[in-house]
Design a protein around this motif. Structure first.
Motif, PDB file in Angstrom:
ATOM      1  N   SER A 145     -28.508  -5.000  12.299  1.00  0.00           N
ATOM      2  CA  SER A 145     -29.658  -4.083  11.830  1.00  0.00           C
ATOM      3  C   SER A 145     -30.482  -5.785  10.917  1.00  0.00           C
ATOM      4  CB  SER A 145     -29.504  -2.999  10.938  1.00  0.00           C
ATOM      5  OG  SER A 145     -28.653  -3.165  10.300  1.00  0.00           O
ATOM      6  N   GLU A 146     -31.691  -5.807  10.966  1.00  0.00           N
ATOM      7  CA  GLU A 146     -31.846  -6.775   9.784  1.00  0.00           C
ATOM      8  C   GLU A 146     -31.411  -6.968   8.340  1.00  0.00           C
ATOM      9  OE1 GLU A 146     -36.900  -8.180   7.293  1.00  0.00           O
ATOM     10  OE2 GLU A 146     -36.549  -6.824   9.557  1.00  0.00           O
ATOM     11  N   SER A 147     -31.437  -5.297   7.635  1.00  0.00           N
ATOM     12  CA  SER A 147     -30.423  -4.961   6.347  1.00  0.00           C
ATOM     13  C   SER A 147     -29.090  -5.539   5.908  1.00  0.00           C
ATOM     14  CB  SER A 147     -30.466  -3.240   6.050  1.00  0.00           C
ATOM     15  OG  SER A 147     -29.111  -3.047   7.303  1.00  0.00           O
ATOM     16  N   SER A 148     -28.160  -6.392   7.455  1.00  0.00           N
ATOM     17  CA  SER A 148     -27.220  -6.379   7.732  1.00  0.00           C
ATOM     18  C   SER A 148     -27.305  -7.871   7.613  1.00  0.00           C
ATOM     19  CB  SER A 148     -26.654  -6.280   7.879  1.00  0.00           C
ATOM     20  OG  SER A 148     -26.917  -5.771   9.320  1.00  0.00           O
ATOM     21  N   PHE A 149     -28.679  -8.613   7.321  1.00  0.00           N
ATOM     22  CA  PHE A 149     -28.328 -10.119   8.341  1.00  0.00           C
ATOM     23  C   PHE A 149     -27.876 -11.327   6.843  1.00  0.00           C
ATOM     24  CE2 PHE A 149     -32.164 -10.350  11.704  1.00  0.00           C
ATOM     25  CZ  PHE A 149     -31.485  -9.206  12.307  1.00  0.00           C
ATOM     26  N   THR A 150     -27.226 -12.414   7.821  1.00  0.00           N
ATOM     27  CA  THR A 150     -27.022 -12.776   6.421  1.00  0.00           C
ATOM     28  C   THR A 150     -28.093 -13.984   6.308  1.00  0.00           C
ATOM     29  OG1 THR A 150     -25.422 -14.502   8.541  1.00  0.00           O
ATOM     30  CG2 THR A 150     -24.885 -12.779   6.386  1.00  0.00           C
ATOM     31  N   VAL A 151     -28.592 -15.420   5.781  1.00  0.00           N
ATOM     32  CA  VAL A 151     -28.974 -16.400   5.673  1.00  0.00           C
ATOM     33  C   VAL A 151     -29.814 -17.463   6.867  1.00  0.00           C
ATOM     34  CG1 VAL A 151     -29.343 -18.277   4.486  1.00  0.00           C
ATOM     35  CG2 VAL A 151     -28.499 -16.657   3.156  1.00  0.00           C
ATOM     36  N   SER A 152     -28.039 -17.381   7.425  1.00  0.00           N
ATOM     37  CA  SER A 152     -28.362 -18.254   8.050  1.00  0.00           C
ATOM     38  C   SER A 152     -29.313 -17.894   9.400  1.00  0.00           C
ATOM     39  CB  SER A 152     -27.449 -18.691   9.500  1.00  0.00           C
ATOM     40  OG  SER A 152     -26.764 -17.558   9.449  1.00  0.00           O
ATOM     41  N   LEU A 153     -29.204 -16.402   9.918  1.00  0.00           N
ATOM     42  CA  LEU A 153     -30.146 -15.423  10.669  1.00  0.00           C
ATOM     43  C   LEU A 153     -31.579 -15.044  10.011  1.00  0.00           C
ATOM     44  CD1 LEU A 153     -27.769 -12.124  11.625  1.00  0.00           C
ATOM     45  CD2 LEU A 153     -27.891 -14.418  13.153  1.00  0.00           C
ATOM     46  N   GLY A 154     -31.155 -14.592   8.901  1.00  0.00           N
ATOM     47  CA  GLY A 154     -32.941 -15.193   8.506  1.00  0.00           C
ATOM     48  C   GLY A 154     -33.906 -15.514   8.338  1.00  0.00           C
ATOM     49  N   LEU A 155     -33.307 -17.179   8.496  1.00  0.00           N
ATOM     50  CA  LEU A 155     -34.384 -18.228   9.012  1.00  0.00           C
ATOM     51  C   LEU A 155     -34.127 -18.624  10.284  1.00  0.00           C
ATOM     52  CD1 LEU A 155     -32.166 -21.199   7.124  1.00  0.00           C
ATOM     53  CD2 LEU A 155     -33.783 -20.060   6.004  1.00  0.00           C
ATOM     54  N   ALA A 156     -33.628 -18.025  10.984  1.00  0.00           N
ATOM     55  CA  ALA A 156     -34.207 -17.731  12.675  1.00  0.00           C
ATOM     56  C   ALA A 156     -34.686 -16.918  12.600  1.00  0.00           C
ATOM     57  CB  ALA A 156     -32.728 -17.734  13.730  1.00  0.00           C
ATOM     58  N   ARG A 157     -35.504 -16.042  11.930  1.00  0.00           N
ATOM     59  CA  ARG A 157     -36.323 -15.078  11.956  1.00  0.00           C
ATOM     60  C   ARG A 157     -37.942 -15.749  11.716  1.00  0.00           C
ATOM     61  NH1 ARG A 157     -36.798 -10.248   9.377  1.00  0.00           N
ATOM     62  NH2 ARG A 157     -38.601  -9.699  11.221  1.00  0.00           N
ATOM     63  N   LEU A 158     -38.212 -16.761  11.013  1.00  0.00           N
ATOM     64  CA  LEU A 158     -38.830 -17.372  10.454  1.00  0.00           C
ATOM     65  C   LEU A 158     -39.435 -18.565  11.553  1.00  0.00           C
ATOM     66  CD1 LEU A 158     -37.540 -19.617   7.085  1.00  0.00           C
ATOM     67  CD2 LEU A 158     -38.799 -16.849   7.143  1.00  0.00           C
ATOM     68  N   SER A 159     -39.081 -18.419  12.882  1.00  0.00           N
ATOM     69  CA  SER A 159     -39.610 -19.575  13.942  1.00  0.00           C
ATOM     70  C   SER A 159     -40.435 -18.077  14.819  1.00  0.00           C
ATOM     71  CB  SER A 159     -38.887 -20.489  14.673  1.00  0.00           C
ATOM     72  OG  SER A 159     -37.857 -19.305  15.118  1.00  0.00           O
ATOM     73  N   ALA A 160     -39.621 -16.512  14.053  1.00  0.00           N
ATOM     74  CA  ALA A 160     -40.429 -15.914  15.080  1.00  0.00           C
ATOM     75  C   ALA A 160     -41.635 -16.133  15.507  1.00  0.00           C
ATOM     76  CB  ALA A 160     -40.144 -14.659  15.158  1.00  0.00           C
ATOM     77  N   SER A 161     -42.540 -15.796  16.943  1.00  0.00           N
ATOM     78  CA  SER A 161     -42.911 -15.310  17.650  1.00  0.00           C
ATOM     79  C   SER A 161     -45.019 -13.962  15.959  1.00  0.00           C
ATOM     80  CB  SER A 161     -44.423 -15.244  18.658  1.00  0.00           C
ATOM     81  OG  SER A 161     -43.345 -13.829  18.421  1.00  0.00           O
ATOM     82  N   SER A 162     -44.299 -13.530  15.677  1.00  0.00           N
ATOM     83  CA  SER A 162     -44.885 -12.019  15.159  1.00  0.00           C
ATOM     84  C   SER A 162     -44.284 -13.155  13.362  1.00  0.00           C
ATOM     85  CB  SER A 162     -43.845 -11.052  14.929  1.00  0.00           C
ATOM     86  OG  SER A 162     -42.780 -11.383  14.429  1.00  0.00           O
ATOM     87  N   PHE A 163     -44.350 -14.292  13.358  1.00  0.00           N
ATOM     88  CA  PHE A 163     -44.699 -14.568  12.030  1.00  0.00           C
ATOM     89  C   PHE A 163     -45.889 -15.818  12.478  1.00  0.00           C
ATOM     90  CE2 PHE A 163     -40.715 -12.749  10.377  1.00  0.00           C
ATOM     91  CZ  PHE A 163     -41.318 -11.839   9.603  1.00  0.00           C
ATOM     92  N   GLY A 164     -45.940 -16.253  13.284  1.00  0.00           N
ATOM     93  CA  GLY A 164     -45.993 -17.891  13.287  1.00  0.00           C
ATOM     94  C   GLY A 164     -45.124 -18.457  12.462  1.00  0.00           C
TER      95      GLY A 164
END
Length: 292
Positions: free
Chosen positions: A235-254
């Motif tokens: 779940s996103e509520s338990s993500f750490t910083v390293s996993l959160g940074l990986a979401r920055l390159s997701a297609s949903s955000f551009g």
């Protein structure tokens, strides 16, 4: 008379040594600047690039090192797109658990391995050395299944458990305790100090430098860990910083390189702060080997 005769030859030797050191000083400073450029240069470029606006080029011939119009839009975008504050909190919790366990358990294990006269000491030390050769990827599946059986998936405790103790930190603490002279321990024993008193009053104060080395290494390892949190955290509520940074390159955000660079700067700031605060004791512990 002998001292008077021996003094004149010593002065030219000191002068020659000073001249030799002064001639090599520019070369040493040049090498230090080169190492500084290689190690800090990419981080500095990344920070300056994160301050550039959307109209400034990041790559190509028109790229400039310093931003023409510095802006914090990339940092504001991060906190709007992802819950970075929650990621930082989760990483801080995992790091706190890791530091606590990595200080207590390796300290106790290192002290036991430094003591002589008990059976299985060499076998335990050999097994510890062999465990350092085994790569984490080879036991990753078994650790995942064990974490699943314990019901710790998608929990911060499950993200912390494999990093609770490190063989390298055990060896660091063992080296620190072994470096304490036997004469000091014998003197404490003759004074009537018990095993616990010798451990708390003699060995622990002399291993403060080594313990700080363990703290810095444990913090950096836990903060930068990506593979294991990727496996156990869902779940996103338990993500750490390293996993959160990986979401920055997701297609949903551009994909925006400025935002990714800004996120990386946010992630590396706590590591720099911890190292800057503890650097004096860190270098002292490495140089002294944990002995005052």
């Amino acid at each position: 008379m002998i001292a008077h005769i021996g003094q004149p030859p010593a002065r030219p030797l000191l002068r020659r040594r000073r001249r030799r050191w002064s001639r090599t000083t520019p070369v040493r400073y040049a090498l230090l600047l080169l190492v500084l450029l290689i190690s800090v240069g990419p981080l500095l470029w990344q920070f300056l690039s994160s301050l550039k606006g959307s109209g400034e080029a990041l790559f190509g011939r028109d790229t400039t090192l310093f931003p023409q119009s510095p802006t914090l839009d990339a940092y504001v975008t991060i906190f709007r797109q992802i819950p970075m504050d929650a990621y930082l909190t989760n990483s801080a919790i995992v790091c706190a658990l890791t530091i606590a366990s990595q200080v207590v358990l390796p300290t106790a294990a290192g002290y036991m391995l430094s003591r002589r006269g008990w059976r299985g000491r060499r076998v335990t030390f050999t097994v510890l050395i062999v465990s350092m050769v085994v790569p984490f990827e080879s036991i990753m599946v078994s650790l995942f299944l064990l974490t699943q059986e314990l019901g710790l998936l998608d929990t911060l405790v499950g993200a912390w458990l494999p990093g609770a103790v490190s063989a390298m930190n055990v060896l660091i603490m063992r080296a620190a305790f072994t470096a304490v002279p036997d004469e000091i321990e014998d003197a404490a024993f003759l004074d009537g100090a018990s095993e616990w008193q010798r451990f708390t009053a003699l060995f622990l104060p002399s291993s403060i430098g080594a313990m700080l080395v363990v703290v810095v290494n444990s913090f950096i390892t836990a903060w930068d860990d990506f593979l294991w949190p990727l496996l156990v955290l869902r779940s996103e509520s338990s993500f750490t910083v390293s996993l959160g940074l990986a979401r920055l390159s997701a297609s949903s955000f551009g994909f925006d390189p400025r935002v990714v660079m800004a996120g990386s700067i946010i992630a590396v700031v706590p590591v720099l702060v911890v190292f800057i605060v503890l650097q004096r004791w860190f270098h002292r512990g490495v140089a002294a080997g944990g002995v005052k």
